[in-house]
Design a protein around this motif. Sequence first.
Motif, PDB file in Angstrom:
ATOM      1  N   ASP A 120       2.837   6.016   4.126  1.00 22.48           N
ATOM      2  CA  ASP A 120       2.532   4.832   4.936  1.00 22.48           C
ATOM      3  C   ASP A 120       1.910   5.261   6.257  1.00 22.48           C
ATOM      4  OD1 ASP A 120       2.406   2.428   6.231  1.00 22.48           O
ATOM      5  OD2 ASP A 120       4.563   2.220   6.531  1.00 22.48           O
ATOM      6  N   ARG A 121       0.674   4.861   6.511  1.00 17.13           N
ATOM      7  CA  ARG A 121      -0.021   5.228   7.744  1.00 17.13           C
ATOM      8  C   ARG A 121      -0.175   4.037   8.690  1.00 17.13           C
ATOM      9  NH1 ARG A 121      -4.110   9.502   4.829  1.00 17.13           N
ATOM     10  NH2 ARG A 121      -2.545  11.139   4.653  1.00 17.13           N
ATOM     11  N   SER A 122       0.625   3.006   8.462  1.00 14.01           N
ATOM     12  CA  SER A 122       0.505   1.825   9.326  1.00 14.01           C
ATOM     13  C   SER A 122       0.967   2.101  10.753  1.00 14.01           C
ATOM     14  CB  SER A 122       1.306   0.655   8.746  1.00 14.01           C
ATOM     15  OG  SER A 122       2.687   0.961   8.705  1.00 14.01           O
ATOM     16  N   SER A 171       0.824  -1.215   0.000  1.00 14.63           N
ATOM     17  CA  SER A 171       0.000   0.000   0.000  1.00 14.63           C
ATOM     18  C   SER A 171       0.856   1.262   0.000  1.00 14.63           C
ATOM     19  CB  SER A 171      -0.930  -0.001   1.221  1.00 14.63           C
ATOM     20  OG  SER A 171      -1.744  -1.148   1.239  1.00 14.63           O
ATOM     21  N   ALA A 172       1.955   1.230   0.771  1.00 15.36           N
ATOM     22  CA  ALA A 172       2.849   2.399   0.828  1.00 15.36           C
ATOM     23  C   ALA A 172       3.456   2.688  -0.543  1.00 15.36           C
ATOM     24  CB  ALA A 172       3.951   2.152   1.856  1.00 15.36           C
ATOM     25  N   GLN A 194      -5.351   4.779   5.505  1.00 13.34           N
ATOM     26  CA  GLN A 194      -4.481   4.690   4.330  1.00 13.34           C
ATOM     27  C   GLN A 194      -5.244   4.884   3.022  1.00 13.34           C
ATOM     28  OE1 GLN A 194      -1.011   4.010   4.407  1.00 13.34           O
ATOM     29  NE2 GLN A 194      -0.908   4.284   2.195  1.00 13.34           N
ATOM     30  N   TYR A 237      -6.425   1.028   9.976  1.00 13.35           N
ATOM     31  CA  TYR A 237      -5.392   1.296   8.974  1.00 13.35           C
ATOM     32  C   TYR A 237      -5.998   1.473   7.581  1.00 13.35           C
ATOM     33  CZ  TYR A 237      -1.979   0.222   5.381  1.00 13.35           C
ATOM     34  OH  TYR A 237      -1.228   0.268   4.222  1.00 13.35           O
TER      35      TYR A 237
END
Length: 351
Positions: free
Chosen positions: A214-216, A207-208, A233, A229
């Motif tokens: 990256d919002r993990s 996803s990043a 994201q 998440y």
Amino acid sequence: MKIVVAIDSFKDCLTSMEANQAAADGIMAVCPDAEIVQVPVSDGGEGFIEAFYAAIGGKFVEVAVKDPLMRPILAKYLLKGKTAVIETAQASGLTLLTLEEQNPMVATSYGTGQLVADAVCKGARHIIVGLGGSATSDAGMGMLQALEHSCLHDQELKHVRFTIATDVKNPLCGENGAAHVFAPQKGATPEDILALDKRAMAFAEISAKRFGYDRSGAEGAGAAGGLGYAFLQYLDADCKPGIELLLETIGFKKLVRGADLVITGEGSADHQTLMGKLPMGILQQSGDVPVCLIAGRVSNHEELLDTGFAQVACINPDGITLEEAMQKEVARRNIGETSSRLTSHFVTPIN
């Protein structure tokens, strides 16, 4: 006298409204002329949509969706104008499964995605999602899959504002992530936990690369098995503590003005309460009004008092069994008696 009652649900026992009414009955027994303001509350889990319904009205919309094991069920959400309030537990909740069925390796958040899609199709442009009580640890992949399978286009979703409501601050991955902290409560074995964390990490990496960010690691990413998440994201959601969001919506600070006492509570008051659970939100927004905390079980008593609660009281007498304490009528009676004692101490004149 004015007393505000805002008690969270006692899981598998009483709803917030039932607990509030039990406390109100106890107050009336010793102070029959009191003005009692009952505020149904939830921090994002069980009773979230009912609490918002009590606050803003609207209508419940029932939808045929898939449960965590992809079986057909009916779930509902709240729609008021262009605002929809969704409770993850309705379609993806742990209470929808028996103990034997609990398996976060296969449980999916697909049904929650179906609720989101239905709300958008019915005109919702702000969607509030309460992330609590989920059976899943799929990092929201099921929810995203359901959106892909719906009639919605990415362009439509770009016009929708999402707010996730949770008191969870955990990231998606790692020792403090969704799998390690929450999956054991959903039936995960030690081997499952490692596999789930690895799966979530791989999804976050892909996803990043796709989005360029990256919002993990963001607060709330680990909520509801990583469903937080997916909203952060993929749908650019805002994250707020559930109780803060609800109290802002109902104007709690105004409601509590002029009150002599606030009674709040939850099933278990402990170190997690100190980390920002619902009673802390009530305490922080009550100003100078004394706030009493009641619970079915109490630990960290002194720390809770040091935080600012005027009193912290366990509703259950010594020696009571868990089975007896969980009976509705017993819990109602114990909440009522505890509320009577607190009211007598804080409100009624001493001769």
